[in-house]
Design an enzyme around this catalytic site. Structure first.
Site, PDB file in Angstrom:
ATOM      1  N   ARG A   4      -3.514  -5.266   8.180  1.00 53.34           N
ATOM      2  CA  ARG A   4      -4.521  -4.289   8.366  1.00 53.34           C
ATOM      3  C   ARG A   4      -5.630  -5.258   9.039  1.00 53.34           C
ATOM      4  NH1 ARG A   4      -6.664  -1.863   3.703  1.00 53.34           N
ATOM      5  NH2 ARG A   4      -5.653  -3.391   2.272  1.00 53.34           N
ATOM      6  N   TYR A  55       6.942  -8.462   8.573  1.00 47.84           N
ATOM      7  CA  TYR A  55       6.512  -6.797   8.867  1.00 47.84           C
ATOM      8  C   TYR A  55       6.616  -6.464  10.247  1.00 47.84           C
ATOM      9  CZ  TYR A  55       3.544  -8.050   4.510  1.00 47.84           C
ATOM     10  OH  TYR A  55       3.263  -8.344   3.453  1.00 47.84           O
ATOM     11  N   ASP A 102      -6.559   1.035   8.171  1.00 42.44           N
ATOM     12  CA  ASP A 102      -5.384   1.817   8.563  1.00 42.44           C
ATOM     13  C   ASP A 102      -5.425   3.412   8.673  1.00 42.44           C
ATOM     14  OD1 ASP A 102      -5.386   2.971   5.934  1.00 42.44           O
ATOM     15  OD2 ASP A 102      -4.244   1.570   5.195  1.00 42.44           O
ATOM     16  N   ASP A 127       0.721  -1.129  -0.186  1.00 40.21           N
ATOM     17  CA  ASP A 127       0.230  -0.011  -0.217  1.00 40.21           C
ATOM     18  C   ASP A 127       0.920   1.323  -0.038  1.00 40.21           C
ATOM     19  OD1 ASP A 127      -2.337  -1.426   0.108  1.00 40.21           O
ATOM     20  OD2 ASP A 127      -2.582  -1.687   2.364  1.00 40.21           O
TER      21      ASP A 127
END
Length: 326
Positions: A186, A68, A82, A40
């Protein structure tokens, strides 16, 4: 002529994955550049790109596990899960005040392992031919079906209480997630907040690893720009020096099948090979004597079947594997 290879990019916040691909095309001087999984615009970190015939290798990189680093904010839900999305709900201050590291860890544990996860509604997944995010932006309520994913590790850092205003207090938690491809970080933040009854979303996300590839080995878009436009008196860097050799990448991912000169020629023509001493493998990297990647093959009962072939030479366009596919 452009060289075939794999390029690791450390994407900055605000760039789309398409932006990174477009800039890389310009840097390498070829239109044939693809990626093995998007990020993203809000997210930073590792993008794995392929150039020229190595774009065919990307198909076998997409499914690699990923890692991550993120910060989850508990106490507010957003439409995108988010910080870029509009807030849809604010948690009860009493419940937020009662949050404890033990309670948060207990719910995170339930989101670890093999789980069923509903992807974030604002995603590129198609629903009846239209992207889910387009339907959400058009005002539709979108609920995507759950799908199996694996969260190998969901490691939480120290919680921090943040007062955003007189009426709104949130809890921020750094986290490290190691997961299967297709996992939405997310959605993990959303589901953790929902389980705790206060809502949640991401405020930062950085991809640090894709399979064996580490973001510490990646180059930034600014590095590419500096290499293409050196300071006065400096020599422009060879774009090929930024690329990982596809044969070495394939060796690191799959067992290697070392070929003779004649076998390399035959395999390049899509023929099956007799390799009686080779163990069975769903995917093996077929390597020519000179060290180039000829193709990826399946080995069963001492015979190969071509999965994909890679043309030799600089700047060659990708070609489909030929021969018998039975």
């Amino acid at each position: 002529m452009a060289q075939s290879g794999i390029l690791l990019i450390d994407k900055s916040e605000g760039w789309t994955s398409h932006d990174a691909v477009a800039r890389t095309r310009r840097f390498l001087g070829t239109r044939k550049v693809g990626h093995a999984g998007t990020l993203d615009p809000m997210a930073t970190g590792l993008l794995v790109l392929g150039a020229e015939s190595s774009t065919r290798l990307l198909t076998y990189l997409v499914g690699l596990d990923k890692e991550y680093e993120t910060v989850i904010r508990l106490g507010i839900s957003t439409v995108t899960d988010d910080r870029e999305g509009t807030a849809t709900a604010v948690g009860d201050p009493y419940l937020i005040a009662k949050l404890s590291p033990a309670a948060i860890a207990a719910e995170a544990a339930k989101l670890t392992g093999d789980i069923q996860q509903a992807p974030s509604a604002v995603s590129a997944i198609k629903v009846d031919g239209r992207r889910a995010y387009d339907r959400v932006r058009a005002g539709e309520d979108v609920e995507l079906p759950k799908r199996p994913v694996t969260v190998h590790e969901f490691e939480l850092g120290e919680m921090r209480v943040e007062r955003l205003s007189d009426a709104v207090t949130v809890v921020d938690i750094p986290a490290r997630v190691r997961c299967s491809s297709g996992t939405y970080i997310r959605a993990l933040a959303r589901d953790l907040g929902a389980a705790l009854g206060v809502g949640g979303h991401l405020i930062s996300l950085r991809r640090t690893r894709v399979g064996p590839f580490q973001v510490t080995d990646a180059r930034s878009i600014e590095d590419l720009d500096a290499a293409a436009n050196p300071a006065a008196g400096d020599v422009a860097a060879d774009p090929a020096s930024f690329l990982l050799d596809p044969a070495e990448v394939a060796r690191g991912l799959f067992p290697a099948l070392e070929l003779s000169e004649q076998q390399a020629i035959d395999l390049g023509q899509g023929k099956k090979l007799d390799v009686p001493d080779a163990p069975d493998a769903e995917i093996a990297a077929a390597i020519a004597p000179a060290g180039s990647l000829v193709g990826l093959v399946r080995i069963r009962a001492g015979k190969t079947r071509v999965l994909v072939n890679f043309p030799s030479g600089r700047g060659a366009a990708a070609i489909p594997a030929g021969g018998d596919r039975g």
